[in-house]
Design a protein around this motif. Structure first.
Motif, PDB file in Angstrom:
ATOM      1  N   PHE A  20      -2.555  27.839  -9.841  1.00  0.00           N
ATOM      2  CA  PHE A  20      -2.447  29.228 -10.275  1.00  0.00           C
ATOM      3  C   PHE A  20      -2.423  30.188  -9.088  1.00  0.00           C
ATOM      4  N   GLN A  21      -3.310  29.952  -8.145  1.00  0.00           N
ATOM      5  CA  GLN A  21      -3.424  30.883  -7.025  1.00  0.00           C
ATOM      6  C   GLN A  21      -2.209  30.802  -6.099  1.00  0.00           C
ATOM      7  N   LEU A  22      -1.654  29.623  -5.951  1.00  0.00           N
ATOM      8  CA  LEU A  22      -0.395  29.494  -5.208  1.00  0.00           C
ATOM      9  C   LEU A  22       0.720  30.238  -5.917  1.00  0.00           C
ATOM     10  N   THR A  23       0.759  30.113  -7.231  1.00  0.00           N
ATOM     11  CA  THR A  23       1.755  30.829  -8.034  1.00  0.00           C
ATOM     12  C   THR A  23       1.599  32.335  -7.845  1.00  0.00           C
ATOM     13  N   ASN A  24       0.360  32.809  -7.832  1.00  0.00           N
ATOM     14  CA  ASN A  24       0.109  34.237  -7.634  1.00  0.00           C
ATOM     15  C   ASN A  24       0.619  34.711  -6.276  1.00  0.00           C
ATOM     16  N   LEU A  25       0.372  33.895  -5.231  1.00  0.00           N
ATOM     17  CA  LEU A  25       0.837  34.252  -3.881  1.00  0.00           C
ATOM     18  C   LEU A  25       2.358  34.316  -3.821  1.00  0.00           C
ATOM     19  N   VAL A  26       3.008  33.347  -4.455  1.00  0.00           N
ATOM     20  CA  VAL A  26       4.477  33.319  -4.474  1.00  0.00           C
ATOM     21  C   VAL A  26       5.008  34.558  -5.192  1.00  0.00           C
ATOM     22  N   GLU A  27       4.414  34.911  -6.318  1.00  0.00           N
ATOM     23  CA  GLU A  27       4.876  36.084  -7.082  1.00  0.00           C
ATOM     24  C   GLU A  27       4.645  37.377  -6.301  1.00  0.00           C
ATOM     25  N   GLU A  28       3.537  37.426  -5.594  1.00  0.00           N
ATOM     26  CA  GLU A  28       3.231  38.605  -4.777  1.00  0.00           C
ATOM     27  C   GLU A  28       4.285  38.797  -3.690  1.00  0.00           C
ATOM     28  N   ASN A  29       4.628  37.710  -3.035  1.00  0.00           N
ATOM     29  CA  ASN A  29       5.655  37.775  -1.996  1.00  0.00           C
ATOM     30  C   ASN A  29       7.019  38.109  -2.587  1.00  0.00           C
ATOM     31  N   ALA A  30       7.324  37.540  -3.746  1.00  0.00           N
ATOM     32  CA  ALA A  30       8.604  37.808  -4.401  1.00  0.00           C
ATOM     33  C   ALA A  30       8.725  39.291  -4.764  1.00  0.00           C
ATOM     34  N   ALA A  31       7.614  39.891  -5.202  1.00  0.00           N
ATOM     35  CA  ALA A  31       7.628  41.317  -5.542  1.00  0.00           C
ATOM     36  C   ALA A  31       7.926  42.166  -4.310  1.00  0.00           C
ATOM     37  N   THR A  32       7.348  41.771  -3.171  1.00  0.00           N
ATOM     38  CA  THR A  32       7.620  42.483  -1.915  1.00  0.00           C
ATOM     39  C   THR A  32       9.091  42.374  -1.540  1.00  0.00           C
ATOM     40  N   GLN A  33       9.636  41.168  -1.667  1.00  0.00           N
ATOM     41  CA  GLN A  33      11.049  40.956  -1.326  1.00  0.00           C
ATOM     42  C   GLN A  33      11.970  41.692  -2.295  1.00  0.00           C
ATOM     43  N   PHE A  34      11.581  41.776  -3.551  1.00  0.00           N
ATOM     44  CA  PHE A  34      12.365  42.509  -4.543  1.00  0.00           C
ATOM     45  C   PHE A  34      12.457  43.984  -4.161  1.00  0.00           C
ATOM     46  N   ARG A  35      11.339  44.571  -3.775  1.00  0.00           N
ATOM     47  CA  ARG A  35      11.348  45.980  -3.353  1.00  0.00           C
ATOM     48  C   ARG A  35      12.201  46.168  -2.103  1.00  0.00           C
ATOM     49  N   ARG A  36      12.114  45.201  -1.201  1.00  0.00           N
ATOM     50  CA  ARG A  36      12.909  45.268   0.028  1.00  0.00           C
ATOM     51  C   ARG A  36      14.409  45.236  -0.298  1.00  0.00           C
ATOM     52  N   ASN A  37      14.802  44.366  -1.225  1.00  0.00           N
ATOM     53  CA  ASN A  37      16.212  44.266  -1.621  1.00  0.00           C
ATOM     54  C   ASN A  37      16.686  45.519  -2.350  1.00  0.00           C
ATOM     55  N   LEU A  38      15.803  46.088  -3.160  1.00  0.00           N
ATOM     56  CA  LEU A  38      16.150  47.337  -3.849  1.00  0.00           C
ATOM     57  C   LEU A  38      16.480  48.426  -2.837  1.00  0.00           C
ATOM     58  N   GLU A  39      15.612  48.565  -1.825  1.00  0.00           N
ATOM     59  CA  GLU A  39      15.834  49.597  -0.808  1.00  0.00           C
ATOM     60  C   GLU A  39      17.120  49.324  -0.030  1.00  0.00           C
ATOM     61  N   LYS A  40      17.357  48.050   0.284  1.00  0.00           N
ATOM     62  CA  LYS A  40      18.528  47.687   1.079  1.00  0.00           C
ATOM     63  C   LYS A  40      19.829  47.942   0.314  1.00  0.00           C
ATOM     64  N   GLU A  41      19.832  47.586  -0.968  1.00  0.00           N
ATOM     65  CA  GLU A  41      21.063  47.659  -1.753  1.00  0.00           C
ATOM     66  C   GLU A  41      21.287  49.008  -2.420  1.00  0.00           C
ATOM     67  N   ILE A  42      20.210  49.678  -2.835  1.00  0.00           N
ATOM     68  CA  ILE A  42      20.350  50.927  -3.596  1.00  0.00           C
ATOM     69  C   ILE A  42      19.829  52.133  -2.814  1.00  0.00           C
ATOM     70  N   GLY A  43      18.730  51.932  -2.079  1.00  0.00           N
ATOM     71  CA  GLY A  43      18.143  53.042  -1.329  1.00  0.00           C
ATOM     72  C   GLY A  43      16.669  53.187  -1.654  1.00  0.00           C
ATOM     73  N   ILE A  44      15.948  53.946  -0.816  1.00  0.00           N
ATOM     74  CA  ILE A  44      14.491  54.042  -0.978  1.00  0.00           C
ATOM     75  C   ILE A  44      14.080  54.711  -2.280  1.00  0.00           C
ATOM     76  N   ALA A  45      14.954  55.546  -2.842  1.00  0.00           N
ATOM     77  CA  ALA A  45      14.606  56.221  -4.088  1.00  0.00           C
ATOM     78  C   ALA A  45      14.574  55.259  -5.269  1.00  0.00           C
ATOM     79  N   ALA A  46      15.094  54.048  -5.093  1.00  0.00           N
ATOM     80  CA  ALA A  46      15.151  53.083  -6.199  1.00  0.00           C
ATOM     81  C   ALA A  46      13.804  52.421  -6.461  1.00  0.00           C
ATOM     82  N   ILE A  47      12.873  52.529  -5.517  1.00  0.00           N
ATOM     83  CA  ILE A  47      11.562  51.896  -5.691  1.00  0.00           C
ATOM     84  C   ILE A  47      10.674  52.847  -6.487  1.00  0.00           C
ATOM     85  N   ARG A  48      10.345  52.412  -7.671  1.00  0.00           N
ATOM     86  CA  ARG A  48       9.563  53.241  -8.602  1.00  0.00           C
ATOM     87  C   ARG A  48       8.229  53.650  -7.998  1.00  0.00           C
ATOM     88  N   GLY A  49       7.970  54.967  -7.976  1.00  0.00           N
ATOM     89  CA  GLY A  49       6.698  55.487  -7.480  1.00  0.00           C
ATOM     90  C   GLY A  49       6.630  55.688  -5.986  1.00  0.00           C
TER      91      GLY A  49
END
Length: 904
Positions: free
Chosen positions: A68-97
């Protein structure tokens, strides 16, 4: 575009999880744990078969916990990468909040840069770390998490050769082996010192770095939006981000928080803060190698060096001699000397040390002025600014220590003090409110104390006077910067706050800059809060104190006890109403309110994304000043790694800025259906009370949840009950939520809503339609419904039935289980009807995350039910056998918490 990025993110999570699990399986195989290795998923499509398992339960529990805890770490990292891709592809305004979204919104609204800076610089935001007993993992395991996370991130880099990638994998396997060989459950209940060291790690190691990265993020967002970088370059233009601490100060029902603990905590925070500054200034000095031969030395710097050398004498001469021809380093060396004297308390001569942070800030200002005079703006920005900001936010105190105590405890202390003073009618607890106020108001007009120094009054009075004297001694020596707020939990009336003034007068600190704040916890207290605050703000002592309190009054709102009182709908609505009414009281009295939100990690206790949490507040409820608690496992979830810590600080600061601006631009009124929500809150509370008010409810609750196991859980120094009584009222809100979560009922996060909405639809269909049409316009309503739906998703009817089977009386079991299951079904159905779409289409990520864990959690729940039954049968007659089972149960609690990503 966003949906495509989300799809990529989901696939990345699956791929990363497959890699992490392959490392895990290989590590187990290397240790000849083949049976365990075969149980671990190798892909997202494979499921653990719980039939015919031939593995010891202890190993199975640990194996799934790590999964479970490994899964949590993977999801945490994936969320960071998702935000990074959003900024790269759409722009910083695309990251909610994000700051990017907030600044874009402000530009679209036509706001000037000056208006934006005015709001940003007005912010005073304070996350407060607490040690409530919700962290089920040992600190050593949290450290392993941090190391593993960094390696998972490192593995993503495409530059590595096959050999280098294999090296990374072997390091991951090494860490996993250490983890496998490390026990996760506390064998001894952690003491206050261990809890204090844990939060101190975040204050000293994690949060300073997160602050620096957060500032860089704001600067970069500002520049990216095409705004003038020169207008956002100095520390005073940035949000004031300070931190608070409850460990060593929160004594509500905690007998181990003695005056001595508070004293040592204040000193430890100060010493750590000064050592951090010392390290940063040493590093700063090493980088400030500007030569007087290459740069014209400004007169302001030359003069400052001369003055300081004269004041510091021989030590000053030696400090300057170390770096000839480098005047900036010479001046920094002199600053460093004063910091060293401040830390070692060589304060025989005032000019030799820093009495407060403003003196050091003034010296740093000299450096800034001198650098700007030679146009070295980049050096000021890169090297000086981080020091200025660190000092501005952490000061000489690192974190402000709040002091919390219960109003009943203070009452008892006053009784004892009056008895010792020879008062004829010393039973203060039995006085009417009118008599109390008259007495206290009269007493506070004089400075004479009741108790002669050294006199013993009684346990409660001696404790209270003891820690108030600690505050006196500390502020005499160091000032009030390190002192947070004197919080009165269970504030019911004005006199509960005035008695704190009495104790402050008793030790001579009544007119010092130390805040006193009510904690409004129950629904009744939230309803009465505006009257309490109004009379408090108009009391002559408060009016006199407000002159040096910057006209800011703190009010703490309790999410836990109000939930335990009336369920989630009534809790959320009464807090929302209280914020609105209290804000109006503040406006009437020309005082800004700083709401202190006593939230926890779970939805039941106010948890959720900061930006959405802030958006759900009434207009004007965020004045720029805001505090909130970060409790237990939430600290690690939000701040264990720098990227995640930076993201959470951004959500908090950007959200506070947006809501502060919203309050300035809009009126308090709106056309939202407040009367309809009032009906829902009333009906849901009535139905919740019908559940918990039933004479057999305590029996059902005690037997159908692991609350009795949790009371033995060694995950916090605080007792589970305030006084040790076995009653719902005495039970702390944290184990209350924790126990329902463990058994997957989760009633604290949803019970009552389905009944209330169904009743509204049937009895007042016109209001139901208005509510439905308002859903997407009213942030509060949408936020509340989505959170409740999340808890409905996590709740599991089949697992509920397993735990309910532990109830001995079948009549009691059937009555409550039927009621709970029906309400669970109604809640899901009614929310779907309001949104006009099934949750399977709206909550894809939530469902996928839960499905990854579903089968594994089912096995652990089944084991927990089995061992609870055995433990309860043996604990009286065969305590040694019961103790062994209890150890397994504690491991199960930890493992299930990891799978649910939540405790209490």
């Amino acid at each position: 575009m966003k949906s495509a990025i989300e799809a990529i993110g989901i696939q990345k999570t699956r791929d990363d999880l497959r890699f992490a699990m392959s490392c895990y399986k290989e590590m187990l195989t290397d240790l000849y744990e083949n049976e365990i290795a075969n149980l671990i998923q190798n892909s997202s499509s494979e499921r653990l078969d719980n039939k015919n398992l031939k593995v010891a339960d202890e190993k199975l529990i640990q194996a799934l916990s790590i999964y479970f805890q490994l899964t949590n770490l993977v999801e945490e990292n994936a969320a960071t990468q998702f935000r990074r891709n959003l900024e790269k592809e759409i722009g910083i305004a695309a990251i909610r909040g994000s700051w990017g979204e907030t600044l874009t919104l402000w530009k679209e609204q036509g706001l000037s840069e000056e208006e934006m800076i005015d709001v940003i610089s007005s912010l005073n935001v304070m996350p407060v770390l607490t040690a409530h007993p919700t962290e089920a993992k040992r600190v050593s395991v949290l450290e392993l998490h941090r190391e593993l996370y960094l390696l998972l991130v490192k593995n993503e880099n495409t530059i590595w050769t096959a050999t280098e990638r294999n090296t990374i994998k072997e390091k991951i396997k090494f860490l996993l082996e250490r983890w496998w060989r490390t026990g996760e459950v506390y064998l001894e209940k952690p003491d206050l010192i261990a809890e204090r060291n844990n939060v101190l790690y975040y204050f000293s190691k994690v949060l300073p770095l997160a602050l620096q990265r957060s500032d860089e993020l704001l600067k970069n967002s500002w520049k990216t939006m095409g705004l003038n970088p020169n207008k956002l370059s100095k520390p005073e233009q940035f949000p004031l981000l300070q931190f608070g601490n409850w460990v060593g100060g929160d004594r509500d029902g905690h007998p181990f928080v003695t005056p001595e603990v508070t004293k040592s905590t204040l000193q430890l925070l100060r010493n750590t803060a000064l050592k951090l500054l010392q390290e940063k200034i040493i590093a700063f000095s090493a980088s400030m190698t500007l030569s007087s031969t290459n740069n014209k030395v400004p007169i302001v710097l030359e003069k400052a060096i001369e003055e300081k050398v004269t004041l510091l004498g021989k030590d000053g001469i030696n400090a300057v001699a170390r770096n000839p021809m480098e005047p900036w380093r010479q001046f920094i060396n002199l600053l460093l000397l004063k910091v060293e004297n401040t830390l070692s308390e060589k304060n025989d001569v005032q000019s030799n040390y820093y009495k407060n942070t403003s003196e050091l800030q003034a010296d740093l200002k000299i450096i800034r002025t001198s650098l700007e005079e030679i146009n070295a703006y980049k050096i000021a920005d890169e090297l000086l600014f981080p020091i200025e900001r660190h000092l501005q936010c952490f000061g000489f105190h690192l974190a402000k220590l709040d002091i919390r105590q219960n109003s009943t405890y203070y009452e008892i202390a006053v009784n004892q003090m009056l008895t010792t003073a020879g008062y004829e009618d010393a039973n203060f607890s039995n006085w009417t409110e009118e008599k109390r106020i008259a007495f206290l108001t009269n007493e506070l007009q004089t400075n004479r104390p009741f108790v002669v120094a050294g006199t013993t009054c009684g346990t409660e009075a001696d404790s209270v006077l003891g820690y108030f004297k600690v505050l006196r001694q500390h502020t005499d020596q160091y000032g009030t910067d390190g002192i947070g707020t004197l919080i009165v939990s269970m504030t019911r009336q004005l006199s509960d706050l005035l008695v704190v003034y009495l104790f402050m007068r008793e030790v001579g600190i009544l007119y010092r800059d130390i805040k006193v704040a009510p904690l409004l916890e129950t629904i009744q207290d939230l309803e009465n809060g505006n009257d309490i605050l109004d009379t408090f703000l108009n009391h002559p002592v408060t009016l006199k104190r407000m002159q040096f309190m910057s006209k800011v009054q703190e009010v703490m709102l309790g999410y836990s006890d109000s939930n335990k009182d009336g369920g989630i709908v009534a809790s959320r609505w009464n807090i929302h109403k209280a914020e609105k009414k209290l804000t109006e009281i503040g406006d009437k009295n020309k005082v800004k309110l700083c709401f202190f939100h006593g939230i926890g990690g779970t939805i039941s206790r106010g948890g959720g994304q900061y930006n959405r949490f802030l958006e759900s507040m009434p207009s004007k409820a965020v004045s720029g000043n805001i505090k909130l608690t970060i409790q237990g496992e939430t600290i690690a979830q939000q701040f264990a790694n720098p990227l995640n810590a930076t993201y959470n600080l951004e959500m908090l600061l950007s959200g506070a800025a947006r809501q502060t601006m919203r309050g300035r631009m809009t009126s308090q009124g709106s056309d939202f259906p407040f009367a309809t929500i009032e009906k829902l809150a009333t009906w849901s509370e009535e139905y919740f009370q019908k559940l918990i008010g039933h004479p057999d409810f305590i029996t059902f609750y005690s037997e159908a949840t692991p609350i009795d196991v949790l009371e033995h859980n060694k995950i916090g120094s605080r007792p589970a009950r305030r006084t040790g009584k076995r009653s719902l009222a005495d039970l702390r809100a944290i184990p209350w939520v924790f126990s329902w979560n463990q058994s997957r009922f989760n009633i604290t996060g949803w019970f009552g809503l389905g009944y209330a909405i169904k009743k509204l639809k049937e009895e007042v269909p016109s209001e139901y339609e208005i509510l439905k049409n308002t859903l997407n316009q009213w942030a509060f309503l949408k936020y509340m419904l989505i959170h409740i739906e999340t808890n409905l998703i996590i709740a599991d009817p089949e697992i509920m039935k397993e735990y309910a089977a532990l109830v001995k009386d079948s009549g009691i079991k059937d009555h409550f289980l039927t009621m709970i299951l029906q309400e669970h079904n109604d809640g899901k159905k009614q929310i779907e009807l309001l949104f006009d779409e099934p949750l399977e289409k709206r909550r894809i990520n939530q469902l996928e995350n839960l499905n990854k864990r579903k089968n594994e959690l089912s096995i652990l729940h089944h084991l927990q039910v089995k061992y609870i039954k055995e433990w309860r049968e043996l604990k009286e007659e065969q305590p040694e056998k019961a103790e062994k089972i209890l150890t397994k149960l504690l491991s199960l609690i930890n493992s299930i918490s990891s799978g649910l990503k939540s405790t209490g």
